[in-house]
Design an enzyme around this catalytic site. Sequence first.
Site, PDB file in Angstrom:
ATOM      1  N   HIS A 260       0.880  -1.067  -0.060  1.00 37.24           N
ATOM      2  CA  HIS A 260       0.103   0.113   0.016  1.00 37.24           C
ATOM      3  C   HIS A 260       0.864   1.130   0.153  1.00 37.24           C
ATOM      4  CE1 HIS A 260       0.126  -0.674   4.311  1.00 37.24           C
ATOM      5  NE2 HIS A 260      -0.917  -1.873   4.372  1.00 37.24           N
TER       6      HIS A 260
ATOM      7  N   HIS B 112      -3.364 -10.128  14.812  1.00 38.15           N
ATOM      8  CA  HIS B 112      -3.415  -9.010  14.234  1.00 38.15           C
ATOM      9  C   HIS B 112      -4.274  -9.260  13.016  1.00 38.15           C
ATOM     10  CE1 HIS B 112      -3.006  -5.069  12.133  1.00 38.15           C
ATOM     11  NE2 HIS B 112      -1.883  -5.419  11.762  1.00 38.15           N
TER      12      HIS B 112
ATOM     13  N   GLU C   6      -5.135  -7.362  10.231  1.00 44.41           N
ATOM     14  CA  GLU C   6      -4.938  -7.152   8.827  1.00 44.41           C
ATOM     15  C   GLU C   6      -4.649  -8.128   7.852  1.00 44.41           C
ATOM     16  OE1 GLU C   6      -1.689  -3.935   8.475  1.00 44.41           O
ATOM     17  OE2 GLU C   6      -2.727  -3.325   6.673  1.00 44.41           O
TER      18      GLU C   6
ATOM     19  N   ASP D  79      -2.765  -9.170   5.620  1.00 44.51           N
ATOM     20  CA  ASP D  79      -1.522  -9.808   5.495  1.00 44.51           C
ATOM     21  C   ASP D  79      -1.482 -10.967   6.414  1.00 44.51           C
ATOM     22  OD1 ASP D  79      -1.209  -7.601   6.928  1.00 44.51           O
ATOM     23  OD2 ASP D  79       0.833  -7.197   6.492  1.00 44.51           O
TER      24      ASP D  79
ATOM     25  N   HIS E  53       0.063  -2.301  15.097  1.00 37.98           N
ATOM     26  CA  HIS E  53      -0.237  -1.504  14.113  1.00 37.98           C
ATOM     27  C   HIS E  53      -1.683  -0.989  14.075  1.00 37.98           C
ATOM     28  CE1 HIS E  53      -0.469  -1.369   9.594  1.00 37.98           C
ATOM     29  NE2 HIS E  53      -0.348   0.024   9.788  1.00 37.98           N
TER      30      HIS E  53
ATOM     31  N   ASP F 173       3.713  -7.105  13.651  1.00 37.83           N
ATOM     32  CA  ASP F 173       4.214  -6.313  13.064  1.00 37.83           C
ATOM     33  C   ASP F 173       5.474  -5.556  13.509  1.00 37.83           C
ATOM     34  OD1 ASP F 173       2.402  -6.464  10.767  1.00 37.83           O
ATOM     35  OD2 ASP F 173       1.263  -4.905  11.154  1.00 37.83           O
TER      36      ASP F 173
ATOM     37  N   TYR G  50      10.769   0.064   7.801  1.00 39.52           N
ATOM     38  CA  TYR G  50       9.388  -0.686   8.108  1.00 39.52           C
ATOM     39  C   TYR G  50       8.843   0.264   9.144  1.00 39.52           C
ATOM     40  CZ  TYR G  50       6.007  -4.145   9.410  1.00 39.52           C
ATOM     41  OH  TYR G  50       4.796  -4.581   9.713  1.00 39.52           O
TER      42      TYR G  50
ATOM     43  N   HIS H 208       6.931 -10.565   9.688  1.00 37.33           N
ATOM     44  CA  HIS H 208       7.375 -10.056   8.297  1.00 37.33           C
ATOM     45  C   HIS H 208       8.905 -10.297   8.448  1.00 37.33           C
ATOM     46  CE1 HIS H 208       3.895  -8.447   6.809  1.00 37.33           C
ATOM     47  NE2 HIS H 208       3.598  -7.514   7.721  1.00 37.33           N
TER      48      HIS H 208
HETATM   49 FE1  FEO Z   1      -0.258  -4.461  10.016  1.00 37.94          FE
HETATM   50 FE2  FEO Z   1       1.632  -6.707   8.486  1.00 37.94          FE
HETATM   51  O1  FEO Z   1       0.016  -6.014   9.063  1.00 37.94           O
END
Ligand code: FEO
Length: 387
Positions: free
Chosen positions: A24, A78, A80, A82, A144, A163, A191, A222
């Site tokens: 994004h 989380h 989100e 991903d 996040h 995250d 990041y 990640h």
């Molecule tokens: Fe806030 Fe890696 O997602």
Amino acid sequence: MKAVEIKKGIYWVGAIDWDLRNFHGYLTQRGSTYNAYLVIDEKITLIDTVKAHLASEMIERISSIIDPEKIDYIVSNHVEMDHSGALPEIMKIAKNAKIITSPNGIKGLKAHYKKDWDFEVVNSGDTINIGKRNIQFVLTPMVHWPDNMVSYIEEEKIIFSNDAFGQHIASAERFDDEFAIDIIIEEARKYYANIVLPYGSQVQKALEQIKNYAIDIIAPSHGIIWRSHVNKIIQEYVKWSSNTTDKKAVIVYDTMWGSTKKIAYSIANSLKSAGYKTVMCNLQVNHISDIMTELITSEYVCVGSPTLNNNMLPTVAAFLTYMKGLAPKGRKAIVFGSYGWGGQSIGQLKNFMESAKLDVVHEIKVSYIPSEEDLNKIESDLLEKVK
Ligand code: FEO
């Protein structure tokens, strides 16, 4: 595709997104991974999942260890997508699994997937027993999203930080002693600067909550897993979250006929003479997410634009909009630019920087093309101010 054991009975079962180049708006030149972890105990526990299009990769890795049908718990740190995107696929297989999530997590997961799965809501300090091990949860809202939490296994000294402490790196290597540490730190900084920066005070609260935990491994959602440089990355997070800067200036500009560029280089000369490390970022060739990686450690943020149609250039406006959203704090600003007749861009830059709560300490405005004399004066005036 095989799982990777990170500690006896605990496996990385995530997915590698080698092709990802844009997250994004954040340029991810090195791709990324979505890290999911499988804990083999009396209760088989999966911690987080992966992006939806890579669900089969995660399921194949889980299957290299155990039949995924046998999963008892799925911890969703989380919402989100991903990290939760593969939940619908894995829940089709692990039909009896219970999803453990935060109070905001259950709201988010229900809003995303419209499924009446078996949920258990946990709060900070809650623990679930999975056999030989216990998993403790700490809510970390806004690191996040409002739903974020981290999971800690005291018996193994592992924190699954989601995250936090992540980096967008696709690699066959999983650990911080198998990959160039300078690259990992730089990607962690990028990041932080592009994802986590607005939430510095929440990061500090989270660091405070986990400071008494014994930690051998930080397993983020990640990139690379931290096991040999755990203290280093925690110290970096302490620095970044407190907006502590280096003696450094980032000089960001766009130019029409080269005049604003000349001013930019004079600013750099002056700051270099005053002992500052300087980084030039021409917006025609630098991505705004890479500029943020430099900005996060810079004491001075210098932004220049000529005036075009009574405005700053659109590239500069786009950068400022992006920067303001990420809310860096405690930086000094210098605004500059050349102009033909109106010269509105410099005032706009100043107003924008002030609205972003940067302290504008100096303005430089030059009509048409700066002469050698103009440039020398720019350097000496600025040197006087910053030395
Ligand atoms: Fe806030 Fe890696 O997602």
